[in-house]
Every structure is written in C-alpha cells, then in structure tokens.
Design a protein around this motif. Structure first.
Motif, PDB file in Angstrom:
ATOM      1  N   LEU A  23     -44.929  33.676 -11.588  1.00 11.97           N
ATOM      2  CA  LEU A  23     -45.005  34.573 -12.741  1.00 11.97           C
ATOM      3  C   LEU A  23     -45.381  33.857 -14.045  1.00 11.97           C
ATOM      4  O   LEU A  23     -46.231  34.368 -14.788  1.00 11.97           O
ATOM      5  CB  LEU A  23     -43.678  35.326 -12.896  1.00 11.97           C
ATOM      6  CG  LEU A  23     -43.743  36.617 -13.680  1.00 11.97           C
ATOM      7  CD1 LEU A  23     -44.779  37.561 -13.096  1.00 11.97           C
ATOM      8  CD2 LEU A  23     -42.398  37.289 -13.700  1.00 11.97           C
ATOM      9  N   PRO A  24     -44.820  32.676 -14.368  1.00  9.75           N
ATOM     10  CA  PRO A  24     -45.231  32.002 -15.616  1.00  9.75           C
ATOM     11  C   PRO A  24     -46.716  31.644 -15.641  1.00  9.75           C
ATOM     12  O   PRO A  24     -47.370  31.793 -16.671  1.00  9.75           O
ATOM     13  CB  PRO A  24     -44.366  30.745 -15.660  1.00  9.75           C
ATOM     14  CG  PRO A  24     -43.182  31.062 -14.826  1.00  9.75           C
ATOM     15  CD  PRO A  24     -43.686  31.986 -13.757  1.00  9.75           C
ATOM     16  N   ASP A  25     -47.253  31.207 -14.502  1.00 10.87           N
ATOM     17  CA  ASP A  25     -48.681  30.878 -14.442  1.00 10.87           C
ATOM     18  C   ASP A  25     -49.532  32.131 -14.640  1.00 10.87           C
ATOM     19  O   ASP A  25     -50.549  32.099 -15.346  1.00 10.87           O
ATOM     20  CB  ASP A  25     -49.037  30.222 -13.105  1.00 10.87           C
ATOM     21  CG  ASP A  25     -48.428  28.830 -12.970  1.00 10.87           C
ATOM     22  OD1 ASP A  25     -48.208  28.188 -14.023  1.00 10.87           O
ATOM     23  OD2 ASP A  25     -48.186  28.403 -11.832  1.00 10.87           O
ATOM     24  N   LEU A  26     -49.139  33.237 -14.039  1.00 14.68           N
ATOM     25  CA  LEU A  26     -49.883  34.479 -14.191  1.00 14.68           C
ATOM     26  C   LEU A  26     -49.818  34.981 -15.636  1.00 14.68           C
ATOM     27  O   LEU A  26     -50.812  35.494 -16.165  1.00 14.68           O
ATOM     28  CB  LEU A  26     -49.358  35.540 -13.230  1.00 14.68           C
ATOM     29  CG  LEU A  26     -49.633  35.280 -11.751  1.00 14.68           C
ATOM     30  CD1 LEU A  26     -48.945  36.320 -10.876  1.00 14.68           C
ATOM     31  CD2 LEU A  26     -51.128  35.290 -11.483  1.00 14.68           C
ATOM     32  N   ALA A  27     -48.678  34.850 -16.274  1.00 17.62           N
ATOM     33  CA  ALA A  27     -48.544  35.266 -17.676  1.00 17.62           C
ATOM     34  C   ALA A  27     -49.428  34.413 -18.574  1.00 17.62           C
ATOM     35  O   ALA A  27     -50.062  34.920 -19.506  1.00 17.62           O
ATOM     36  CB  ALA A  27     -47.087  35.179 -18.116  1.00 17.62           C
ATOM     37  N   LYS A  28     -49.491  33.114 -18.269  1.00 21.59           N
ATOM     38  CA  LYS A  28     -50.339  32.212 -19.042  1.00 21.59           C
ATOM     39  C   LYS A  28     -51.810  32.597 -18.885  1.00 21.59           C
ATOM     40  O   LYS A  28     -52.561  32.659 -19.855  1.00 21.59           O
ATOM     41  CB  LYS A  28     -50.108  30.773 -18.582  1.00 21.59           C
ATOM     42  CG  LYS A  28     -50.926  29.749 -19.324  1.00 21.59           C
ATOM     43  CD  LYS A  28     -50.631  28.347 -18.806  1.00 21.59           C
ATOM     44  CE  LYS A  28     -51.516  27.328 -19.473  1.00 21.59           C
ATOM     45  NZ  LYS A  28     -51.296  25.980 -18.931  1.00 21.59           N
ATOM     46  N   GLN A  29     -52.231  32.876 -17.646  1.00 20.67           N
ATOM     47  CA  GLN A  29     -53.611  33.284 -17.395  1.00 20.67           C
ATOM     48  C   GLN A  29     -53.942  34.610 -18.088  1.00 20.67           C
ATOM     49  O   GLN A  29     -55.029  34.777 -18.641  1.00 20.67           O
ATOM     50  CB  GLN A  29     -53.864  33.400 -15.893  1.00 20.67           C
ATOM     51  CG  GLN A  29     -53.886  32.080 -15.168  1.00 20.67           C
ATOM     52  CD  GLN A  29     -54.003  32.263 -13.657  1.00 20.67           C
ATOM     53  OE1 GLN A  29     -54.037  33.385 -13.157  1.00 20.67           O
ATOM     54  NE2 GLN A  29     -54.057  31.143 -12.944  1.00 20.67           N
ATOM     55  N   ALA A  30     -53.002  35.536 -18.053  1.00 19.69           N
ATOM     56  CA  ALA A  30     -53.222  36.828 -18.718  1.00 19.69           C
ATOM     57  C   ALA A  30     -53.373  36.631 -20.220  1.00 19.69           C
ATOM     58  O   ALA A  30     -54.236  37.244 -20.855  1.00 19.69           O
ATOM     59  CB  ALA A  30     -52.074  37.782 -18.413  1.00 19.69           C
ATOM     60  N   GLY A  31     -52.562  35.777 -20.812  1.00 18.67           N
ATOM     61  CA  GLY A  31     -52.673  35.491 -22.241  1.00 18.67           C
ATOM     62  C   GLY A  31     -54.007  34.856 -22.588  1.00 18.67           C
ATOM     63  O   GLY A  31     -54.613  35.189 -23.616  1.00 18.67           O
ATOM     64  N   GLN A  32     -54.486  33.945 -21.737  1.00 15.21           N
ATOM     65  CA  GLN A  32     -55.781  33.311 -21.973  1.00 15.21           C
ATOM     66  C   GLN A  32     -56.913  34.333 -21.866  1.00 15.21           C
ATOM     67  O   GLN A  32     -57.860  34.304 -22.671  1.00 15.21           O
ATOM     68  CB  GLN A  32     -56.002  32.171 -20.969  1.00 15.21           C
ATOM     69  CG  GLN A  32     -55.124  30.971 -21.222  1.00 15.21           C
ATOM     70  CD  GLN A  32     -55.237  29.931 -20.119  1.00 15.21           C
ATOM     71  OE1 GLN A  32     -55.742  30.205 -19.033  1.00 15.21           O
ATOM     72  NE2 GLN A  32     -54.749  28.727 -20.399  1.00 15.21           N
ATOM     73  N   MET A  33     -56.821  35.246 -20.910  1.00 10.82           N
ATOM     74  CA  MET A  33     -57.851  36.267 -20.764  1.00 10.82           C
ATOM     75  C   MET A  33     -57.882  37.192 -21.981  1.00 10.82           C
ATOM     76  O   MET A  33     -58.957  37.543 -22.474  1.00 10.82           O
ATOM     77  CB  MET A  33     -57.628  37.082 -19.487  1.00 10.82           C
ATOM     78  CG  MET A  33     -58.016  36.330 -18.248  1.00 10.82           C
ATOM     79  SD  MET A  33     -57.912  37.225 -16.667  1.00 10.82           S
ATOM     80  CE  MET A  33     -57.421  38.845 -17.017  1.00 10.82           C
ATOM     81  N   ARG A  35     -56.911  36.428 -25.011  1.00  7.67           N
ATOM     82  CA  ARG A  35     -57.426  35.621 -26.115  1.00  7.67           C
ATOM     83  C   ARG A  35     -58.955  35.522 -26.050  1.00  7.67           C
ATOM     84  O   ARG A  35     -59.650  35.679 -27.055  1.00  7.67           O
ATOM     85  CB  ARG A  35     -56.797  34.232 -26.093  1.00  7.67           C
ATOM     86  CG  ARG A  35     -56.953  33.464 -27.382  1.00  7.67           C
ATOM     87  CD  ARG A  35     -56.173  32.147 -27.389  1.00  7.67           C
ATOM     88  NE  ARG A  35     -54.790  32.298 -26.941  1.00  7.67           N
ATOM     89  CZ  ARG A  35     -54.290  31.737 -25.835  1.00  7.67           C
ATOM     90  NH1 ARG A  35     -55.039  30.963 -25.075  1.00  7.67           N
ATOM     91  NH2 ARG A  35     -53.035  31.912 -25.504  1.00  7.67           N
ATOM     92  N   LYS A  36     -59.499  35.278 -24.847  1.00 10.29           N
ATOM     93  CA  LYS A  36     -60.949  35.178 -24.685  1.00 10.29           C
ATOM     94  C   LYS A  36     -61.628  36.520 -24.969  1.00 10.29           C
ATOM     95  O   LYS A  36     -62.697  36.565 -25.580  1.00 10.29           O
ATOM     96  CB  LYS A  36     -61.300  34.705 -23.275  1.00 10.29           C
ATOM     97  CG  LYS A  36     -61.068  33.227 -23.068  1.00 10.29           C
ATOM     98  CD  LYS A  36     -61.499  32.798 -21.686  1.00 10.29           C
ATOM     99  CE  LYS A  36     -61.199  31.314 -21.492  1.00 10.29           C
ATOM    100  NZ  LYS A  36     -61.638  30.844 -20.173  1.00 10.29           N
ATOM    101  N   ALA A  37     -61.016  37.616 -24.525  1.00  9.04           N
ATOM    102  CA  ALA A  37     -61.590  38.936 -24.787  1.00  9.04           C
ATOM    103  C   ALA A  37     -61.618  39.224 -26.292  1.00  9.04           C
ATOM    104  O   ALA A  37     -62.598  39.773 -26.810  1.00  9.04           O
ATOM    105  CB  ALA A  37     -60.791  40.013 -24.060  1.00  9.04           C
TER     106      ALA A  37
END
Length: 109
Positions: A23-33, A35-37
């Motif tokens: 879950l922490p890795d997925l939350a980090k990836q979602a935050g990066q996505m 931010r990029k959007a």
C-alpha cells in the motif's frame, strides 16, 4: 468530494486488495502520477497562453470547459434581458393607466 466514511471504506478495501505491505508503494506511485498530471496540465496551459498572445494571459483551462462557456453566455443573455425590461420601450412615453384611452390626433389621420 467524498466524506470521511467513504475514504475509510476505500482505504479498507485497498488494504484488503493490495495488502498492507504494497500500500505505501502504491500511494507513492499515485501521488507521483497526480503530480505529473498537474505538471502536464500547467505546461499545456502555459503553452496555450504563449501561443494565443498577451490578451489571453489570464486564461485558465476551466475557461475552456463547454459547460462554463454555455453558462457564461446564458448569464450574459439573462442580464441583457433584465436591462431591456428596465429600459423604456419608447422614450418620452409613459404607460397608460387602467381605463385611460390612448391619445388620438384627428389631424394625424
């Protein structure tokens, strides 16, 4: 906007589906996505402003939403209609009182 109960249910389902380890890795990836959007949208807006010139320097992407454009034009039309109603139809004339006959000019006929 989801309330606290909806967010709690989403978090519980995410823990059950992905497990507490991932879950922490997925939350980090979602935050990066996200931010990029946001960066992509901001760069598109800035590029559009540059291409359109200085008269569109205050352009926002939400201004290009068709619903906002229609809403803006409808509001402008309603304001114009209200102003038309307030304006006298023919300058110098007053409305007739109840039972009052309009003036008649025998020489004009």
């Amino acid at each position: 906007m989801p309330g606290f109960a909806e967010l709690a249910v989403i978090a519980l389902v995410a823990i059950l589906v992905f497990g507490p380890d991932r879950l922490p890795d997925l939350a980090k990836q979602a935050g990066q996505m996200v931010r990029k959007a946001k960066e992509f949208a901001n760069s598109a807006r800035d590029e559009l402003r540059d291409e359109l010139g200085p008269e569109f320097s205050d352009l926002e992407l939400r201004d290009l939403d068709p619903r906002a454009i229609v809403r803006k034009h409808i509001m402008e039309a309603m304001e114009e209609a209200e102003q038309e109603e307030k304006r006298p139809k023919r300058p110098g004339l007053r409305p007739l009182a109840d039972g009052e006959l309009p003036p008649y000019d025998i020489d004009a006929t």
